[in-house]
Design an enzyme around this catalytic site. Structure first.
Site, PDB file in Angstrom:
ATOM      1  N   ALA A  34       0.867  -1.172   0.000  1.00  0.00           N
ATOM      2  CA  ALA A  34       0.000   0.000   0.000  1.00  0.00           C
ATOM      3  C   ALA A  34       0.908   1.227   0.000  1.00  0.00           C
ATOM      4  CB  ALA A  34      -0.885  -0.014   1.242  1.00  0.00           C
ATOM      5  N   GLY A  41       0.568  -4.915   0.873  1.00  0.00           N
ATOM      6  CA  GLY A  41      -0.654  -4.948   0.059  1.00  0.00           C
ATOM      7  C   GLY A  41      -0.477  -5.696  -1.254  1.00  0.00           C
ATOM      8  N   GLU A  75      -0.934  -9.263  -0.399  1.00  0.00           N
ATOM      9  CA  GLU A  75      -2.367  -9.446  -0.120  1.00  0.00           C
ATOM     10  C   GLU A  75      -3.174  -9.477  -1.418  1.00  0.00           C
ATOM     11  OE1 GLU A  75      -1.862  -6.130   2.615  1.00  0.00           O
ATOM     12  OE2 GLU A  75      -2.896  -7.276   4.161  1.00  0.00           O
ATOM     13  N   GLU A  82       4.545  -5.013   7.313  1.00  0.00           N
ATOM     14  CA  GLU A  82       3.815  -3.910   7.959  1.00  0.00           C
ATOM     15  C   GLU A  82       4.299  -3.598   9.365  1.00  0.00           C
ATOM     16  OE1 GLU A  82       2.465  -6.281   6.139  1.00  0.00           O
ATOM     17  OE2 GLU A  82       0.972  -5.403   4.787  1.00  0.00           O
TER      18      GLU A  82
HETATM   19  N1  CAA Z   1       4.562   3.088  -0.949  1.00  0.00           N
HETATM   20  C1  CAA Z   1       4.932   4.220  -1.558  1.00  0.00           C
HETATM   21  N2  CAA Z   1       6.052   4.323  -2.289  1.00  0.00           N
HETATM   22  C2  CAA Z   1       6.823   3.233  -2.400  1.00  0.00           C
HETATM   23  C3  CAA Z   1       6.494   2.010  -1.788  1.00  0.00           C
HETATM   24  C4  CAA Z   1       5.285   1.948  -1.038  1.00  0.00           C
HETATM   25  N3  CAA Z   1       4.848   0.823  -0.465  1.00  0.00           N
HETATM   26  N4  CAA Z   1       7.454   1.103  -2.054  1.00  0.00           N
HETATM   27  C5  CAA Z   1       8.357   1.745  -2.823  1.00  0.00           C
HETATM   28  N5  CAA Z   1       7.988   3.023  -3.028  1.00  0.00           N
HETATM   29  C6  CAA Z   1       8.693   4.056  -3.799  1.00  0.00           C
HETATM   30  C7  CAA Z   1       9.901   4.588  -3.020  1.00  0.00           C
HETATM   31  O1  CAA Z   1       9.495   5.583  -2.090  1.00  0.00           O
HETATM   32  C8  CAA Z   1      10.737   5.156  -4.150  1.00  0.00           C
HETATM   33  O2  CAA Z   1      10.211   6.397  -4.526  1.00  0.00           O
HETATM   34  P1  CAA Z   1      11.219   7.645  -4.840  1.00  0.00           P
HETATM   35  O3  CAA Z   1      12.043   7.182  -6.010  1.00  0.00           O
HETATM   36  O4  CAA Z   1      10.294   8.769  -5.158  1.00  0.00           O
HETATM   37  O5  CAA Z   1      12.047   7.840  -3.607  1.00  0.00           O
HETATM   38  C9  CAA Z   1      10.467   4.182  -5.297  1.00  0.00           C
HETATM   39  O6  CAA Z   1       9.245   3.486  -4.959  1.00  0.00           O
HETATM   40  C10 CAA Z   1      11.564   3.131  -5.458  1.00  0.00           C
HETATM   41  O7  CAA Z   1      11.742   2.524  -4.201  1.00  0.00           O
HETATM   42  P2  CAA Z   1      13.193   2.373  -3.481  1.00  0.00           P
HETATM   43  O8  CAA Z   1      14.084   3.494  -3.896  1.00  0.00           O
HETATM   44  O9  CAA Z   1      12.954   2.171  -2.026  1.00  0.00           O
HETATM   45  O10 CAA Z   1      13.684   1.030  -4.193  1.00  0.00           O
HETATM   46  P3  CAA Z   1      14.678  -0.062  -3.565  1.00  0.00           P
HETATM   47  O11 CAA Z   1      14.995  -0.995  -4.689  1.00  0.00           O
HETATM   48  O12 CAA Z   1      15.790   0.576  -2.849  1.00  0.00           O
HETATM   49  O13 CAA Z   1      13.799  -0.847  -2.467  1.00  0.00           O
HETATM   50  C11 CAA Z   1      11.811  -1.954  -1.641  1.00  0.00           C
HETATM   51  C12 CAA Z   1      12.669  -1.575  -2.883  1.00  0.00           C
HETATM   52  C13 CAA Z   1      12.590  -2.944  -0.759  1.00  0.00           C
HETATM   53  C14 CAA Z   1      10.537  -2.612  -2.157  1.00  0.00           C
HETATM   54  C15 CAA Z   1      11.512  -0.674  -0.843  1.00  0.00           C
HETATM   55  O14 CAA Z   1      10.988   0.309  -1.723  1.00  0.00           O
HETATM   56  C16 CAA Z   1      10.506  -0.887   0.254  1.00  0.00           C
HETATM   57  O15 CAA Z   1      10.843  -1.388   1.309  1.00  0.00           O
HETATM   58  N6  CAA Z   1       9.232  -0.476   0.004  1.00  0.00           N
HETATM   59  C17 CAA Z   1       8.187  -0.569   1.017  1.00  0.00           C
HETATM   60  C18 CAA Z   1       7.698  -1.976   1.165  1.00  0.00           C
HETATM   61  C19 CAA Z   1       6.651  -2.033   2.256  1.00  0.00           C
HETATM   62  O16 CAA Z   1       6.928  -1.753   3.409  1.00  0.00           O
HETATM   63  N7  CAA Z   1       5.436  -2.425   1.875  1.00  0.00           N
HETATM   64  C20 CAA Z   1       4.326  -2.513   2.814  1.00  0.00           C
HETATM   65  C21 CAA Z   1       3.553  -1.233   2.795  1.00  0.00           C
HETATM   66  S1  CAA Z   1       2.358  -1.154   4.084  1.00  0.00           S
HETATM   67  C22 CAA Z   1       1.077  -2.034   3.529  1.00  0.00           C
HETATM   68  O17 CAA Z   1       1.053  -2.595   2.450  1.00  0.00           O
HETATM   69  C23 CAA Z   1      -0.060  -2.031   4.516  1.00  0.00           C
HETATM   70  C24 CAA Z   1      -1.203  -2.903   4.185  1.00  0.00           C
HETATM   71  O18 CAA Z   1      -1.269  -4.084   4.403  1.00  0.00           O
HETATM   72  C25 CAA Z   1      -2.358  -2.223   3.735  1.00  0.00           C
END
Ligand code: CAA
Length: 257
Positions: free
Chosen positions: A66, A111, A114, A134
């Site tokens: 998400a 998400g 999911e 999360e």
């Molecule tokens: N939401 C918003 N933006 C996201 C995102 C997310 N879940 N995941 C990645 N992005 C964005 C980053 O902010 C980045 O944007 P910018 O270039 O503008 O800075 C872009 O995507 C590329 O990401 P990274 O630079 O971080 O890429 P990376 O290769 O270094 O890392 C990754 C990749 C490991 C997937 C890392 O992006 C990450 O950890 N993302 C978050 C994953 C996460 O925690 N997901 C769970 C979200 S909470 C959820 O889903 C709740 C639910 O159940 C409803």
């Protein structure tokens, strides 16, 4: 005109949906969910649909979760509404009367995992990464992960993943039953095409009944679920597919559904 967040490509009743926010690794924000819901609502109304594929744009990510930026400042009520929007959308996907396949081409987190769990099949590239991270953000999965994950992989493994937030690679995802098949990225397209062709060639009413029996049965006690199966089994004998399928076997030919 604003760019589409869900690309829709169709071939002979097989619809491929691509979540398209590659700069944010296809993270699900409310606009993506709204567009996906609207596309699914159109698909629900069709009787010529045979299979649905869902994937993420680009070669790095299926869906990285998400949208964290969007969620950061939400109040509890806004978070509840966001989760409900996602749950309603995923339910639409889950209950489509045709086979659905998640084509996991990279990060499949939060998400995103999911979303894959709301599909009947998950086929992953060998570089895909899965997880429910999360807790690392101070929340729990809110798009169905605490409920669909234990139903897919069992409660012990689900708690392991949800409580630690650890990421797993595609081979572990395969071993625990989170995905059905893993292959090299180059093979993914051809395999998925073959799978959807095979699935879409089966009797659509029988596929619909099998899917309904599994999904609805999982929410019932065993006796009720077996009774549901009997009803749906008997219902097959009221339609053309059973006559064609069994006649084709007896006549030593391929069925034409
Ligand atoms: N939401 C918003 N933006 C996201 C995102 C997310 N879940 N995941 C990645 N992005 C964005 C980053 O902010 C980045 O944007 P910018 O270039 O503008 O800075 C872009 O995507 C590329 O990401 P990274 O630079 O971080 O890429 P990376 O290769 O270094 O890392 C990754 C990749 C490991 C997937 C890392 O992006 C990450 O950890 N993302 C978050 C994953 C996460 O925690 N997901 C769970 C979200 S909470 C959820 O889903 C709740 C639910 O159940 C409803």
């Amino acid at each position: 005109m604003s760019e589409k967040l869900i690309e829709v490509v169709e071939n002979a009743g097989i619809v491929r949906l691509t979540i398209s926010r590659p700069k944010a690794l296809n993270a699900l924000n409310s606009d993506v969910l709204a567009e996906l819901g609207s596309v699914l609502s159109d698909l629900e109304a069709r009787d010529d649909l045979r299979a649905v594929l869902i994937t993420g744009a680009g070669d790095k990510s299926f869906v990285a979760g998400a949208d964290i930026g969007e969620m950061r400042d939400k109040t509890p009520e806004e978070a509840r509404a966001f989760a409900r929007q996602a749950l309603a959308t995923f339910k639409r996907l889950e209950t489509l009367p045709v086979p659905t396949v998640a084509l996991v081409n990279g990060f499949c987190l939060g998400g995103g995992c999911e979303l894959a769990l709301a599909c009947d099949w998950a086929v992953a590239s060998d570089n895909a990464i899965f997880g429910q991270p999360e807790v690392l953000l101070g929340v729990i999965p809110g798009f169905g992960g605490t409920q669909r994950l234990p139903r897919r992989v069992g409660p012990a493994m689900a708690i392991d993943l949800v409580a630690t937030g650890r990421k797993i690679d595609a081979s572990e995802a395969l071993r625990i039953g989170l995905v059905n098949r893993v292959m090299a990225p180059a093979e993914l397209e051809a395999y998925t095409e073959e799978l959807t062709k095979q699935l879409s060639g089966n009797g659509p009413e029988a596929v619909r009944g099998a899917k309904q029996a599994v999904h609805d049965g999982l929410d019932q006690d065993l006796e009720s679920a077996l009774s549901l199966e009997t009803s749906l089994f008997a219902l097959c004998f009221a339609g053309k597919e059973q006559k064609e399928g069994m006649s084709a076997f007896v006549e030593k030919r391929k069925p034409n559904f």
